[in-house]
Scaffold this motif. Structure first.
Motif, PDB file in Angstrom:
ATOM      1  N   CYS A   1     -10.018  51.146 -22.656  1.00  0.00           N
ATOM      2  CA  CYS A   1     -11.176  50.691 -23.036  1.00  0.00           C
ATOM      3  C   CYS A   1     -12.350  51.648 -22.285  1.00  0.00           C
ATOM      4  O   CYS A   1     -12.077  51.829 -21.083  1.00  0.00           O
ATOM      5  CB  CYS A   1     -11.651  49.155 -22.967  1.00  0.00           C
ATOM      6  SG  CYS A   1     -10.473  47.869 -23.674  1.00  0.00           S
ATOM      7  N   GLY A   2     -13.517  51.792 -23.106  1.00  0.00           N
ATOM      8  CA  GLY A   2     -14.450  52.348 -22.223  1.00  0.00           C
ATOM      9  C   GLY A   2     -14.361  53.595 -21.599  1.00  0.00           C
ATOM     10  O   GLY A   2     -13.688  54.446 -22.138  1.00  0.00           O
ATOM     11  N   THR A   3     -14.917  53.905 -20.252  1.00  0.00           N
ATOM     12  CA  THR A   3     -14.563  54.989 -19.816  1.00  0.00           C
ATOM     13  C   THR A   3     -13.153  55.329 -19.534  1.00  0.00           C
ATOM     14  O   THR A   3     -12.715  56.503 -19.657  1.00  0.00           O
ATOM     15  CB  THR A   3     -15.141  55.053 -18.225  1.00  0.00           C
ATOM     16  OG1 THR A   3     -16.653  54.819 -18.289  1.00  0.00           O
ATOM     17  CG2 THR A   3     -14.771  56.140 -17.274  1.00  0.00           C
ATOM     18  N   ALA A   4     -12.241  54.391 -19.422  1.00  0.00           N
ATOM     19  CA  ALA A   4     -10.878  54.751 -19.361  1.00  0.00           C
ATOM     20  C   ALA A   4     -10.268  55.481 -20.379  1.00  0.00           C
ATOM     21  O   ALA A   4      -9.214  56.160 -20.354  1.00  0.00           O
ATOM     22  CB  ALA A   4     -10.029  53.582 -18.827  1.00  0.00           C
TER      23      ALA A   4
ATOM     24  N   SER B   1      -6.200  51.507 -16.986  1.00  0.00           N
ATOM     25  CA  SER B   1      -7.304  50.519 -16.686  1.00  0.00           C
ATOM     26  C   SER B   1      -7.726  50.563 -14.967  1.00  0.00           C
ATOM     27  O   SER B   1      -6.491  50.536 -14.253  1.00  0.00           O
ATOM     28  CB  SER B   1      -6.609  49.146 -16.912  1.00  0.00           C
ATOM     29  OG  SER B   1      -7.612  48.149 -16.426  1.00  0.00           O
ATOM     30  N   GLN B   2      -8.524  50.631 -14.709  1.00  0.00           N
ATOM     31  CA  GLN B   2      -9.180  50.663 -13.186  1.00  0.00           C
ATOM     32  C   GLN B   2      -8.866  49.281 -12.544  1.00  0.00           C
ATOM     33  O   GLN B   2      -8.014  49.346 -11.725  1.00  0.00           O
ATOM     34  CB  GLN B   2     -10.478  51.164 -13.175  1.00  0.00           C
ATOM     35  CG  GLN B   2     -11.226  50.868 -11.811  1.00  0.00           C
ATOM     36  CD  GLN B   2     -11.248  50.009 -10.798  1.00  0.00           C
ATOM     37  OE1 GLN B   2     -10.650  49.775  -9.793  1.00  0.00           O
ATOM     38  NE2 GLN B   2     -11.888  48.884 -11.433  1.00  0.00           N
ATOM     39  N   SER B   3      -9.028  48.299 -13.312  1.00  0.00           N
ATOM     40  CA  SER B   3      -8.829  46.908 -12.584  1.00  0.00           C
ATOM     41  C   SER B   3      -7.589  46.587 -13.134  1.00  0.00           C
ATOM     42  O   SER B   3      -7.032  45.668 -12.156  1.00  0.00           O
ATOM     43  CB  SER B   3      -9.933  45.888 -13.319  1.00  0.00           C
ATOM     44  OG  SER B   3      -9.823  45.877 -14.728  1.00  0.00           O
TER      45      SER B   3
ATOM     46  N   THR C   1      -8.106  43.928 -17.334  1.00  0.00           N
ATOM     47  CA  THR C   1      -8.908  43.999 -18.921  1.00  0.00           C
ATOM     48  C   THR C   1      -8.063  43.624 -19.935  1.00  0.00           C
ATOM     49  O   THR C   1      -6.920  43.881 -20.435  1.00  0.00           O
ATOM     50  CB  THR C   1      -9.240  45.719 -19.257  1.00  0.00           C
ATOM     51  OG1 THR C   1     -10.181  45.977 -18.191  1.00  0.00           O
ATOM     52  CG2 THR C   1     -10.112  45.787 -20.500  1.00  0.00           C
TER      53      THR C   1
ATOM     54  N   VAL D   1     -20.207  48.756 -11.471  1.00  0.00           N
ATOM     55  CA  VAL D   1     -19.564  48.351 -12.730  1.00  0.00           C
ATOM     56  C   VAL D   1     -19.417  49.505 -13.760  1.00  0.00           C
ATOM     57  O   VAL D   1     -18.183  49.561 -14.112  1.00  0.00           O
ATOM     58  CB  VAL D   1     -20.680  47.447 -13.594  1.00  0.00           C
ATOM     59  CG1 VAL D   1     -20.244  47.277 -14.918  1.00  0.00           C
ATOM     60  CG2 VAL D   1     -20.856  46.079 -12.855  1.00  0.00           C
ATOM     61  N   ALA D   2     -20.418  50.548 -13.537  1.00  0.00           N
ATOM     62  CA  ALA D   2     -19.953  51.683 -14.351  1.00  0.00           C
ATOM     63  C   ALA D   2     -18.899  52.525 -13.466  1.00  0.00           C
ATOM     64  O   ALA D   2     -19.072  53.115 -12.327  1.00  0.00           O
ATOM     65  CB  ALA D   2     -21.153  52.568 -14.720  1.00  0.00           C
ATOM     66  N   SER D   3     -17.869  53.150 -14.360  1.00  0.00           N
ATOM     67  CA  SER D   3     -16.650  53.634 -13.506  1.00  0.00           C
ATOM     68  C   SER D   3     -17.086  55.200 -13.206  1.00  0.00           C
ATOM     69  O   SER D   3     -17.738  55.758 -14.191  1.00  0.00           O
ATOM     70  CB  SER D   3     -15.441  53.836 -14.505  1.00  0.00           C
ATOM     71  OG  SER D   3     -14.247  54.134 -13.559  1.00  0.00           O
TER      72      SER D   3
ATOM     73  N   GLN E   1      -8.340  58.874 -12.729  1.00  0.00           N
ATOM     74  CA  GLN E   1      -7.455  58.631 -13.960  1.00  0.00           C
ATOM     75  C   GLN E   1      -7.174  59.968 -14.608  1.00  0.00           C
ATOM     76  O   GLN E   1      -5.882  60.117 -15.030  1.00  0.00           O
ATOM     77  CB  GLN E   1      -8.028  57.789 -15.164  1.00  0.00           C
ATOM     78  CG  GLN E   1      -8.367  56.105 -14.656  1.00  0.00           C
ATOM     79  CD  GLN E   1      -9.308  55.374 -15.212  1.00  0.00           C
ATOM     80  OE1 GLN E   1     -10.173  56.036 -15.834  1.00  0.00           O
ATOM     81  NE2 GLN E   1      -9.258  54.284 -15.209  1.00  0.00           N
TER      82      GLN E   1
ATOM     83  N   GLU F   1     -24.957  52.708 -20.469  1.00  0.00           N
ATOM     84  CA  GLU F   1     -24.683  51.640 -19.701  1.00  0.00           C
ATOM     85  C   GLU F   1     -25.686  51.477 -18.619  1.00  0.00           C
ATOM     86  O   GLU F   1     -25.983  50.387 -18.112  1.00  0.00           O
ATOM     87  CB  GLU F   1     -23.469  51.890 -18.889  1.00  0.00           C
ATOM     88  CG  GLU F   1     -22.163  51.880 -19.667  1.00  0.00           C
ATOM     89  CD  GLU F   1     -20.839  52.122 -18.919  1.00  0.00           C
ATOM     90  OE1 GLU F   1     -19.913  51.277 -18.815  1.00  0.00           O
ATOM     91  OE2 GLU F   1     -20.810  53.317 -18.375  1.00  0.00           O
TER      92      GLU F   1
ATOM     93  N   ALA G   1     -19.889  43.730 -17.252  1.00  0.00           N
ATOM     94  CA  ALA G   1     -19.116  42.999 -16.177  1.00  0.00           C
ATOM     95  C   ALA G   1     -18.121  44.128 -15.720  1.00  0.00           C
ATOM     96  O   ALA G   1     -17.613  44.996 -16.528  1.00  0.00           O
ATOM     97  CB  ALA G   1     -18.310  41.804 -16.520  1.00  0.00           C
ATOM     98  N   LYS G   2     -17.733  43.944 -14.430  1.00  0.00           N
ATOM     99  CA  LYS G   2     -17.059  45.215 -13.888  1.00  0.00           C
ATOM    100  C   LYS G   2     -15.323  45.177 -14.644  1.00  0.00           C
ATOM    101  O   LYS G   2     -14.757  46.110 -14.920  1.00  0.00           O
ATOM    102  CB  LYS G   2     -16.732  44.938 -12.382  1.00  0.00           C
ATOM    103  CG  LYS G   2     -15.764  45.938 -11.781  1.00  0.00           C
ATOM    104  CD  LYS G   2     -16.201  47.173 -11.865  1.00  0.00           C
ATOM    105  CE  LYS G   2     -15.395  48.624 -11.286  1.00  0.00           C
ATOM    106  NZ  LYS G   2     -15.736  49.840 -12.134  1.00  0.00           N
TER     107      LYS G   2
ATOM    108  N   VAL H   1     -13.660  42.921 -17.619  1.00  0.00           N
ATOM    109  CA  VAL H   1     -13.840  41.957 -18.954  1.00  0.00           C
ATOM    110  C   VAL H   1     -12.456  41.189 -18.959  1.00  0.00           C
ATOM    111  O   VAL H   1     -11.476  41.871 -19.500  1.00  0.00           O
ATOM    112  CB  VAL H   1     -14.381  42.593 -20.086  1.00  0.00           C
ATOM    113  CG1 VAL H   1     -14.748  41.562 -21.117  1.00  0.00           C
ATOM    114  CG2 VAL H   1     -15.563  43.314 -19.593  1.00  0.00           C
TER     115      VAL H   1
END
Ligand code: BG6
Length: 368
Positions: free
Chosen positions: A56-59, A103-105, A108, A154-156, A163, A244, A362-363, A365
């Protein structure tokens, strides 16, 4: 904790050279990629007939960059799909499908559910993750960790470059297992990759220029980003960062698509960032993008070109030129994204916004 930086984001951008270097560290031996975490998986990796990247998103944009490298080197089809779309459309999966989640986290929920779906439907899974022991990493058959260090903003930013780096390493590993790339070519690519951290450092050195640019653009209502080949995902990422952080309407386009629609948006004064491919690119995409620049300039666009040092072809048509050092074309995203991250951060700062905690975001989700 910010160590003297004005924000975590500023600190994390400054850590990008290490994020790339640390992700490579210990994984290159005698000009070859060595990923002990993938030991015992050679047979599976040689047998897959498709890779689906989910994120998702930046990833997800790192996945799009990875697609160009993996297909080129390992000659296996790669699709990139948003986790939440993948999960609900009954994708065709089997034991020869490798689903790579990014995924960074590693938490997600959309991506976690997509990984679980892939497993339940017989696919093989690999996780690219920045957080040791995260749920997605634990669920997957294998994990290649990025070593960007903890990302707080929050923004990667630094996780994104890590990655992309991990995807390059994985692509080279896959090409060795599948015998699709001359070892000398692979060694050359690796050496090029290893030269990137010092080049990112050079790009960071031009930060002051970008701060000025962001200041005079702080009342822009919409900004467009154009890129081609590996510059295309970076155009998407540049636009996402601006949405963002600075709450500015921004869109990224593939430069070749311009004449099929987006050129209608160009009116006098419209700022357009253009990521210009290297003039050394064997596909001659440079000339095509320079001609795109001429087309939109003729309609009054304000051109902010991100171009290689020494590329003089852009000079007559660009209002501003941001220079990046020479790099092998596939690795340029690790350099071209930096000015766009800095620009979004500086523009948000000029508007008095909180760059670490943008509104409504949110960092990680952890709900679908
Ligand atoms: C979003 C974050 O909510 O999730 C983005 O704001 C991030 O920065 C995206 O790219 C995906 O997060 P993760 O942890 O799965 O990489």
């Amino acid at each position: 904790e910010k160590g003297g930086w004005s924000s975590f984001m500023a600190k994390e951008i400054s850590e990008e050279p290490e994020a790339v270097a640390n992700t490579i560290l210990g994984r290159v031996v005698d000009g070859q990629v060595v990923l002990p975490e993938l030991e015992g998986l050679d047979e599976m990796l040689a047998g897959i007939d498709r890779v689906i990247v989910i994120a998702c998103g930046t990833a997800s944009y790192s996945g799009l960059v990875g697609k160009y490298a993996i297909e080129k080197w390992a000659r296996v089809p790669v699709e990139v799909e948003l986790s939440h779309e993948f999960r609900y459309r009954e994708p065709v999966l089997n034991e020869r499908t490798l689903v790579v989640s990014i995924s960074q986290s590693g938490e997600t929920m959309d991506t976690l559910m997509a990984v679980k779906y892939a497993i339940a439907n017989g696919a093989r899974t690999l996780s690219i993750c920045n957080t040791q022991g995260a749920t997605i990493a634990r669920e997957s058959d294998a994990v290649v960790y990025t070593h960007a260090g903890p990302e707080v903003a929050v923004a990667s930013t630094k996780a994104f470059v890590a990655q992309i780096t991990a995807l390059y390493l994985f692509g080279l590993h896959l090409s060795r297992v599948r015998g699709t790339l001359d070892p000398e070519v692979a060694a050359h690519q690796l050496a090029e990759l290893q030269s990137i951290p010092a080049k990112i450092e050079q790009v960071l050195g031009n930060g002051a220029e970008i701060t000025q640019l962001a200041k005079w653009m702080s009342d822009s209502r919409a900004v467009l980003f154009l890129g081609r080949h590996v510059g295309y995902p970076i155009a998407l990422e540049g636009a996402l960062k601006l949405k963002e952080l600075a709450y500015i309407h921004a869109e990224g386009f593939a430069a070749g698509e311009l004449k099929h629609g987006p050129i209608a948006l160009i009116e006098p004064g419209q700022p357009v960032f253009v990521i210009v491919p290297s003039p050394r690119d064997p596909n001659s995409l440079h000339a095509k993008v320079v001609s795109n620049i001429q087309e939109i300039r003729a309609r009054g666009a304000r051109i902010l070109a991100i171009a290689e040092e020494g590329d003089v072809a852009v000079l007559p048509f660009a209002d501003e030129v941001i220079r990046i050092p020479l790099a092998a074309p596939l690795f340029e995203p690790l350099l071209t994204v930096i000015p766009l991250q800095l620009f979004a951060m500086e523009l948000a700062t000029a508007k008095g916004l909180d760059v670490d905690q943008p509104r409504n975001l949110a960092k990680s989700v952890t709900v679908e």
